[in-house]
Design a protein around this motif. Sequence first.
Motif, PDB file in Angstrom:
ATOM      1  N   VAL A  26       0.854  -1.187   0.000  1.00  0.00           N
ATOM      2  CA  VAL A  26       0.000   0.000   0.000  1.00  0.00           C
ATOM      3  C   VAL A  26       0.888   1.234   0.000  1.00  0.00           C
ATOM      4  CG1 VAL A  26      -1.688   1.350   1.330  1.00  0.00           C
ATOM      5  CG2 VAL A  26      -1.944  -1.129   1.159  1.00  0.00           C
ATOM      6  N   HIS A  27       0.527   2.218  -0.812  1.00  0.00           N
ATOM      7  CA  HIS A  27       1.284   3.474  -0.817  1.00  0.00           C
ATOM      8  C   HIS A  27       1.067   4.191   0.514  1.00  0.00           C
ATOM      9  CE1 HIS A  27       2.660   7.488  -1.938  1.00  0.00           C
ATOM     10  NE2 HIS A  27       3.233   6.942  -3.006  1.00  0.00           N
ATOM     11  N   PRO A  28       2.122   4.770   1.097  1.00  0.00           N
ATOM     12  CA  PRO A  28       1.994   5.380   2.432  1.00  0.00           C
ATOM     13  C   PRO A  28       1.149   6.644   2.476  1.00  0.00           C
ATOM     14  CG  PRO A  28       4.195   5.764   1.535  1.00  0.00           C
ATOM     15  CD  PRO A  28       3.529   4.777   0.624  1.00  0.00           C
ATOM     16  N   PHE A  57       4.681   2.657  -7.407  1.00  0.00           N
ATOM     17  CA  PHE A  57       3.423   3.391  -7.290  1.00  0.00           C
ATOM     18  C   PHE A  57       3.510   4.734  -8.011  1.00  0.00           C
ATOM     19  CE2 PHE A  57       2.988   0.557  -3.638  1.00  0.00           C
ATOM     20  CZ  PHE A  57       1.640   0.230  -3.671  1.00  0.00           C
ATOM     21  N   PRO A  58       2.363   5.333  -8.342  1.00  0.00           N
ATOM     22  CA  PRO A  58       2.376   6.702  -8.862  1.00  0.00           C
ATOM     23  C   PRO A  58       2.673   7.673  -7.721  1.00  0.00           C
ATOM     24  CG  PRO A  58       0.125   5.992  -8.515  1.00  0.00           C
ATOM     25  CD  PRO A  58       0.996   4.789  -8.237  1.00  0.00           C
ATOM     26  N   GLU A  59       2.990   8.904  -8.078  1.00  0.00           N
ATOM     27  CA  GLU A  59       3.223   9.918  -7.058  1.00  0.00           C
ATOM     28  C   GLU A  59       1.881  10.400  -6.509  1.00  0.00           C
ATOM     29  OE1 GLU A  59       5.506  14.229  -6.471  1.00  0.00           O
ATOM     30  OE2 GLU A  59       5.524  13.205  -8.413  1.00  0.00           O
ATOM     31  N   LEU A  60       1.686  10.267  -5.209  1.00  0.00           N
ATOM     32  CA  LEU A  60       0.452  10.686  -4.552  1.00  0.00           C
ATOM     33  C   LEU A  60       0.770  11.739  -3.517  1.00  0.00           C
ATOM     34  CD1 LEU A  60      -1.182   7.169  -4.000  1.00  0.00           C
ATOM     35  CD2 LEU A  60      -1.622   8.764  -5.863  1.00  0.00           C
ATOM     36  N   ALA A 139       6.842   8.939   7.865  1.00  0.00           N
ATOM     37  CA  ALA A 139       8.287   8.951   7.649  1.00  0.00           C
ATOM     38  C   ALA A 139       8.630   8.680   6.188  1.00  0.00           C
ATOM     39  CB  ALA A 139       8.952   7.911   8.540  1.00  0.00           C
ATOM     40  N   MET A 140       7.810   7.875   5.509  1.00  0.00           N
ATOM     41  CA  MET A 140       8.075   7.538   4.114  1.00  0.00           C
ATOM     42  C   MET A 140       7.565   8.601   3.147  1.00  0.00           C
ATOM     43  SD  MET A 140       7.017   3.489   4.210  1.00  0.00           S
ATOM     44  CE  MET A 140       7.496   3.185   2.509  1.00  0.00           C
ATOM     45  N   ALA A 141       6.488   9.291   3.518  1.00  0.00           N
ATOM     46  CA  ALA A 141       5.831  10.186   2.567  1.00  0.00           C
ATOM     47  C   ALA A 141       5.998  11.665   2.883  1.00  0.00           C
ATOM     48  CB  ALA A 141       4.336   9.849   2.500  1.00  0.00           C
ATOM     49  N   SER A 144       7.975  15.855   7.640  1.00  0.00           N
ATOM     50  CA  SER A 144       7.720  17.110   8.339  1.00  0.00           C
ATOM     51  C   SER A 144       6.292  17.184   8.880  1.00  0.00           C
ATOM     52  CB  SER A 144       7.976  18.304   7.413  1.00  0.00           C
ATOM     53  OG  SER A 144       7.074  18.294   6.321  1.00  0.00           O
ATOM     54  N   ARG A 145       5.389  16.361   8.331  1.00  0.00           N
ATOM     55  CA  ARG A 145       3.986  16.416   8.746  1.00  0.00           C
ATOM     56  C   ARG A 145       3.646  15.380   9.816  1.00  0.00           C
ATOM     57  NH1 ARG A 145      -0.108  15.309   6.122  1.00  0.00           N
ATOM     58  NH2 ARG A 145      -1.388  16.792   7.297  1.00  0.00           N
ATOM     59  N   VAL A 146       4.601  14.586  10.238  1.00  0.00           N
ATOM     60  CA  VAL A 146       4.303  13.513  11.196  1.00  0.00           C
ATOM     61  C   VAL A 146       3.656  14.039  12.482  1.00  0.00           C
ATOM     62  CG1 VAL A 146       5.345  11.785  12.717  1.00  0.00           C
ATOM     63  CG2 VAL A 146       5.934  11.836  10.293  1.00  0.00           C
ATOM     64  N   PRO A 147       4.169  15.101  13.111  1.00  0.00           N
ATOM     65  CA  PRO A 147       3.510  15.584  14.340  1.00  0.00           C
ATOM     66  C   PRO A 147       2.049  15.967  14.111  1.00  0.00           C
ATOM     67  CG  PRO A 147       5.702  16.506  14.161  1.00  0.00           C
ATOM     68  CD  PRO A 147       5.417  15.848  12.841  1.00  0.00           C
TER      69      PRO A 147
END
Length: 345
Positions: A26-28, A57-60, A139-141, A144-147
């Motif tokens: 699955v794409h992250p 995968f394509p860029e999402l 972390a993969m995608a 910076s947005r993890v928090p």
Amino acid sequence: MTDFSSHADTWSSPFARRRASGDLWVHPVVSPRYYRYYLDGLGAVYGRTPKLRTKGFPELRDPKEGMAVILPDGLRLFIAANDFAVVDPAVVAWADVVGQVNVDPAISYSPKVIPIGPSFGLPWRSRPSLASFVLRSGAMAAPSRVPAMLRDYLRDHGDRAPLSDFGPSLSAEHEVFFIANYWNNAPAANERRLRFVRAVRRRPSLALTGGFRSRVDLPEAYTSYRLDTPVDHREYLRRTKKSTFVFNTPAVHDCLGWKLGEFLALGKAIISTPLGRTMPGDFRPGEHVHVVDGSEDSILAAIDRLCEDREYRRRLEESARRYWEQYLRPEVVIRRMVDSAGGVG
């Protein structure tokens, strides 16, 4: 390891059996809130936990846009469960099958695109497993947005009932429960819902509970129907099960909302304005839903019929649940998508 499903499902077709080994990918970039329903379906069909990767995968970019999946034999699925009736052409080019919740009959789609009908939000197994998924996918995608992702997804964890709670139940005879968000960007939907509650109020034998939820002041016509006390999802389901009938109408972007999926799963007698999106299979007014034109008089006529004709109401209830089992259950959606590929992959 995140547990997407607690059980494996037996799938007897040869096309499915040749996918019985190997990894699911699955794409992250995927929203746990919108796509847990389909992750559960994958887990039920394949009996294993999907893994995350971006290779192949394509860029999402938008987690709500869809969920991209590579099955063990390489078959590529894309599930679009957002509010829109369009899908990125690059995604269509990548996928072998695109399962689209909102299919507009006026649009000419690629043969790869099939209507899959409405879904609804399901909870994660636990807060730790959800946090683990968000940390790994973020972390993969988008490191910076993890928090922000942790804050947003964990805040809403637990506000949805599990799929096991979505079973049919005996409805009451004279109780109507209605609850809806007031959408500033969907005035027509707000007005149709207002006509419904007004129509219910015109029948003194019916006890109406619920109302409109809004974080801002409501227009004057809606203020007497404002819901000030929060209703959690389990209580919402309990009261919906008891409701003599329920009301559905397309909302933002004329989409098939979560409520329609919930009502069908619960086996409710549904009064609905016309659906502007294609439902899978043989979905028929008068069998699966009672369709009205949206005027208050048409809604009132439907209310009277459902109150007076218990046999008709019972048929609607049974047909609604049967339709959900046949077309909308999470594992059924995955099976239909794979079978629609006709051996591609």
